[in-house]
Structure formats: C-alpha cells, structure tokens
Design an enzyme around this catalytic site. Sequence first.
Site, PDB file in Angstrom:
ATOM      1  N   GLY A 331     -59.097 -69.672  -7.228  1.00  0.00           N
ATOM      2  CA  GLY A 331     -58.305 -68.923  -6.172  1.00  0.00           C
ATOM      3  C   GLY A 331     -59.200 -68.534  -4.995  1.00  0.00           C
ATOM      4  CG  HIS A 333     -62.577 -63.271  -6.639  1.00  0.00           C
ATOM      5  ND1 HIS A 333     -63.479 -63.364  -7.726  1.00  0.00           N
ATOM      6  CD2 HIS A 333     -62.998 -62.098  -6.009  1.00  0.00           C
ATOM      7  CE1 HIS A 333     -64.240 -62.471  -7.774  1.00  0.00           C
ATOM      8  NE2 HIS A 333     -64.094 -61.485  -6.832  1.00  0.00           N
ATOM      9  CB  CYS A 334     -62.870 -69.114  -7.513  1.00  0.00           C
ATOM     10  SG  CYS A 334     -61.744 -68.288  -8.803  1.00  0.00           S
ATOM     11  CB  ILE A 335     -63.305 -70.563  -2.377  1.00  0.00           C
ATOM     12  CG1 ILE A 335     -62.234 -69.845  -1.590  1.00  0.00           C
ATOM     13  CG2 ILE A 335     -62.583 -71.625  -3.495  1.00  0.00           C
ATOM     14  CD1 ILE A 335     -61.177 -70.717  -0.784  1.00  0.00           C
TER      15      ILE A 335
END
Length: 345
Positions: A331, A333-335
């Site tokens: 999502g 936050h992950c990128i």
Amino acid sequence: MTWRMPSETAPHDRTWMAFPREGFTMGDSAAGREECYAAWTEVAHAVAEFEPVSMVVDPTEIERARRMLSAEIDIVELPLDEFWMRDFGPTFVVDDDRPNVLGAVDWTFNGWGSPDWAEWTKSAEVVRGVAPLVGAEIVSSTLVNEGGGIHVDGAGTVLLTETVQLDPRRNPYADKRRVEAEMERTIGATQAIWLRRGLTRDYESLGTNGHVDIVATIPSPGRLLVHAQTDPAHPDHEVSRDVRAALEGTTDAAGRTWDIVDVPAPATLRDAHGFVDWSYVNHHVVNDGVIACGFGEAVADQRATALLEEAYPGRRVVTVDARPIFARGGGVHCITQQQPRVEAS
C-alpha cells in the site's frame, strides 16, 4: 553513539520513493503497466503537496519518469529491479548526541525471503547510493529485514512479526533475543512487541509473509491504530481479533498500556485473486498531512479519513486510490520512506 528511529510524525526533510520499472511485480499487460505507473505517480504528487519528494528511477525509466512526474520532484538515477522503497531503501535514524547527524540503516534485503519471482539484487544496493546524497552515515546490518516489517513510536518501542524477522527464508539462525538486540543497536528500540502473524493475503505469492505496516501502527505515544476486519466471512476477522487481544496484553517502552483504536476494513472481501488485505492502517504520515489509502468505497473511505484526522490532529488527510498498489502486494506506506529532519551542521 546511539541511533534512534524517530516517530513517523516527527518533522521530515523529505519522502523517498522508487519509480516502477517493468518486471513481474508490475504485470505483463500494457494496461497493467500504465495503472502501476499512474498509481505511484499519484502518491508522489500527493506527498509533494506537503514536503519534498526524491524519486529513485532506474535508467530504463528515466524518460517516462520525467514525463509523468512534476518538475518539483527530484529524480535520482540508480539501478532498480523492485520499487517498494519502504522495504529496500534506508531506514533513517538520528543520533540524539549529535543532532546534526543522519544515519541510514542498511538492512540486508533478499526480496522478502527470496521467492522464485522476486528480482531484488539491484534494489538491495540502493541504500549505499542514497546515503551519500543526503550525507547519512550508513548503519550496516546483517539482519534480513524490511522497513515495512517494523513500526516504531520513536521512544523505544518497535512492533515486529514472528513470521517476518524470524522467517527461516530471511534469518534462519535468528531468535527473538538476537533480533531485539539488533533493533536496539540500529533503531534504538528497547521494547519489542511481537505479533504472531500478519494478514492472510500477505502470505500468498506477492506477499511479505506478515508485514506489520498493514496490521498496526503507532500514531502517538501509548496509542495504536489496528486493522479490524469486522466481517466473519473473511479469514482476517479472526486474525485481527487475535492481534488486538495480543496487543492488549503489552505495554510500550515507557510502561504504558495501549489505547487501541480499531480501524475497520473496507466492505470488499475479495478481488479476482482471493481475499483482499485492504487496510487503512497502511498510510504515510507527512509534514502537516497524511496520505491515506482509498478503496473506492465512499462510506468506508470517509470513516477512515475521520479516524485518521482524529489520530493525527492538525494534519490534512489526502486519500489516493490504493487498489492498484495493493494488487501488487502493498500500500501507500510500502512505497514511501520518510527522511527525518536533522539540525543543520
């Protein structure tokens, strides 16, 4: 020296991202590729409303990145294969005894346990390309870990998952004691809170085997936002219930019991590939704002916005469509990866 990873709510100098490049994660259709480029670009532009953005771009994608990204986004050309910056990029830390010093933890990255599909060897070198650009001291670590596998409060507490840091594909010889010692050395965490597992979809082919950043986060000292799947038809109904129960029996590094806030999942249970792991917990905090995941559900998205506005008072919540990102394994936050502000030298 004592390194400490600040809370994500601490002031940022910038956010780092990585621009997509062709490969397994992106997908093999023209429409899928365009969807992926557009999703990462939308997040970058949303973040840029609040703080500077530096985008790592593989040489094969420079022309496209310059065409799609606004001129205010700084492009950094470095070799990439994967493009989940939170996971392979630097985990930035500070030294409270040297307030003008920035550190960059260089976790060992092996593509989330080196599954057959993963290409990760180029991205594993990105920390050593980024750190000199921002004058950061490299903090090397032999622990296989990813930035999405930890959450901190900036005051000694870290959230971890047994199926990530103790994953035999990552750290076959690790135990909790060794992991906790490394967390204290690299990010200043003195109180580790272990979750037994993550969300169901995260154990499938494009998953991370249980990253905490779609399960729980710490918006302020002594408080937790926890993913809540309220529909018993979804296997995460039981998972999120167990996570909450486990967290209720823990305290932070200051000895406080948690004020736990449930963040309900969207109503959608499945996509074309099975049960979804759509989570509003996977947001990115920026200076004066929050970049939130949206899932095309007006009621659920608005409810999540209200919860985030309450959790982060004084910050404006901007929602982006995160479905194309979650379809590829993560999502917002992950990128993204925040670089904390330090005093000028």
